[in-house]
Motif scaffolding. Structure first.
Motif, PDB file in Angstrom:
ATOM      1  N   LYS A  94      28.951  29.502  21.368  1.00  0.00           N
ATOM      2  CA  LYS A  94      29.301  28.729  20.174  1.00  0.00           C
ATOM      3  C   LYS A  94      28.061  28.089  19.534  1.00  0.00           C
ATOM      4  O   LYS A  94      27.875  28.135  18.318  1.00  0.00           O
ATOM      5  N   ASN A  95      27.217  27.517  20.382  1.00  0.00           N
ATOM      6  CA  ASN A  95      26.028  26.832  19.853  1.00  0.00           C
ATOM      7  C   ASN A  95      25.054  27.812  19.197  1.00  0.00           C
ATOM      8  O   ASN A  95      24.399  27.473  18.211  1.00  0.00           O
ATOM      9  N   PHE A 136      25.974  30.432  17.622  1.00  0.00           N
ATOM     10  CA  PHE A 136      26.585  30.716  16.323  1.00  0.00           C
ATOM     11  C   PHE A 136      26.261  29.615  15.312  1.00  0.00           C
ATOM     12  O   PHE A 136      25.901  29.905  14.162  1.00  0.00           O
ATOM     13  N   TYR A 137      26.378  28.358  15.742  1.00  0.00           N
ATOM     14  CA  TYR A 137      26.078  27.249  14.842  1.00  0.00           C
ATOM     15  C   TYR A 137      24.606  27.286  14.402  1.00  0.00           C
ATOM     16  O   TYR A 137      24.277  27.018  13.241  1.00  0.00           O
ATOM     17  N   CYS A 146      24.221  29.948  11.845  1.00  0.00           N
ATOM     18  CA  CYS A 146      24.730  29.507  10.540  1.00  0.00           C
ATOM     19  C   CYS A 146      23.698  28.616   9.838  1.00  0.00           C
ATOM     20  O   CYS A 146      23.493  28.712   8.625  1.00  0.00           O
ATOM     21  N   GLY A 147      23.061  27.749  10.621  1.00  0.00           N
ATOM     22  CA  GLY A 147      22.015  26.889  10.063  1.00  0.00           C
ATOM     23  C   GLY A 147      20.868  27.711   9.495  1.00  0.00           C
ATOM     24  O   GLY A 147      20.362  27.416   8.407  1.00  0.00           O
ATOM     25  N   ALA A 187      27.860  35.735   8.594  1.00  0.00           N
ATOM     26  CA  ALA A 187      28.452  34.611   9.336  1.00  0.00           C
ATOM     27  C   ALA A 187      29.827  34.987   9.878  1.00  0.00           C
ATOM     28  O   ALA A 187      30.169  34.661  11.018  1.00  0.00           O
ATOM     29  N   ARG A 213      30.866  35.243  13.769  1.00  0.00           N
ATOM     30  CA  ARG A 213      31.952  34.412  14.278  1.00  0.00           C
ATOM     31  C   ARG A 213      32.895  35.213  15.169  1.00  0.00           C
ATOM     32  O   ARG A 213      33.477  34.696  16.112  1.00  0.00           O
ATOM     33  N   LEU A 242      34.755  30.022  21.751  1.00  0.00           N
ATOM     34  CA  LEU A 242      35.376  29.210  20.700  1.00  0.00           C
ATOM     35  C   LEU A 242      36.893  29.414  20.768  1.00  0.00           C
ATOM     36  O   LEU A 242      37.398  30.449  20.346  1.00  0.00           O
TER      37      LEU A 242
END
Lengths: 73, 148
Positions: free
Chosen positions: B3-4, B6-7, B10-11, B44, B48, B54
């Motif tokens: 998950k991290n 992925f974040y 996205c950033g 993205a 995901r 997630l």
């Protein structure tokens, strides 16, 4: 809608996390259902009851609520 | 994918899009940012789908659904209110030939103001969505605490 999930969890010595993982939801969802903040779908309600090997009526009880004085929410 | 990760990804996409946006502004060509935006969103979405840790259940789906619904319920009213004005400008019929030749149709918004208005609409939509999401997350017990 009232429920006895907490009671059944205690009987089966399960934590919210254990139950959540067993039925494929988040711990927050179990917590929200237990506290009456979220009414689960029939599918989820059946899965919870089936996990404890009881009928759905034993876990969930429908109670008529007095009509709210402000419409829907 | 975690998950991290992925974040973080996205950033990185957001930063990359910001850089392309700046470049597009510099060269006065909006095509770069438009194509990059579509590619960024597609990337993205694909990323995901690869996230393994997630957990999304019916409650989180309902929170999203309600937030999106309410956002659109408010947004379409604002959008239509503006669009009706624009349609009136398109359907402008001069009262007489004299008026037609001497007086142009009243401009509702200049192209620059139209851009600002669209930006304001975009910001409104984002703020509405975040606001409704917080409201419904609270309503459906996202921040409830327990003794466990």
């Amino acid at each position: 809608m009232k429920n006895k999930i907490k009671v059944f969890r205690a009987m089966h010595d399960m934590t919210q996390e254990d139950l959540a993982q067993a039925i494929g939801v988040t711990r927050q969802t179990i917590l929200a259902i237990e506290k009456g903040k979220y009414v689960p779908s029939l599918d989820l309600a059946f899965r919870i009851a089936r996990h404890f090997a009881v009928n759905i009526e034993e876990v969930f009880t429908y109670e008529d609520e007095p009509p709210a004085a402000g419409g829907r929410g | 994918m975690k998950k991290n990760t992925f974040y973080l990804m996205c950033g990185c996409i957001a930063l990359f899009l910001l850089a392309i946006f700046w470049y597009s502004v510099e060269i006065h060509n909006p095509l770069f940012i438009e194509i990059a935006f579509l590619l960024g969103i597609a990337l993205a979405y694909l990323a995901r789908k690869k996230v393994t840790d997630l957990v999304e259940d019916e409650r989180s789906a309902k929170i999203t659904e309600q937030a999106v619904l309410r956002t659109f319920q408010v947004f379409w009213v604002v959008f239509c209110a503006f669009s009706i004005g624009a349609v009136m400008q398109i359907l402008y019929i001069p009262q007489s030939p004299k008026v037609f030749f001497t007086q142009p149709p009243p401009a509702l918004l200049s192209p620059r103001m139209m851009g600002y208005f669209q930006l304001a609409l975009l910001c409104l939509m984002i703020f509405l969505y975040v606001g409704f999401r917080i409201y419904y997350a609270r309503k459906y017990g996202d921040w409830e605490t327990d003794e466990e």
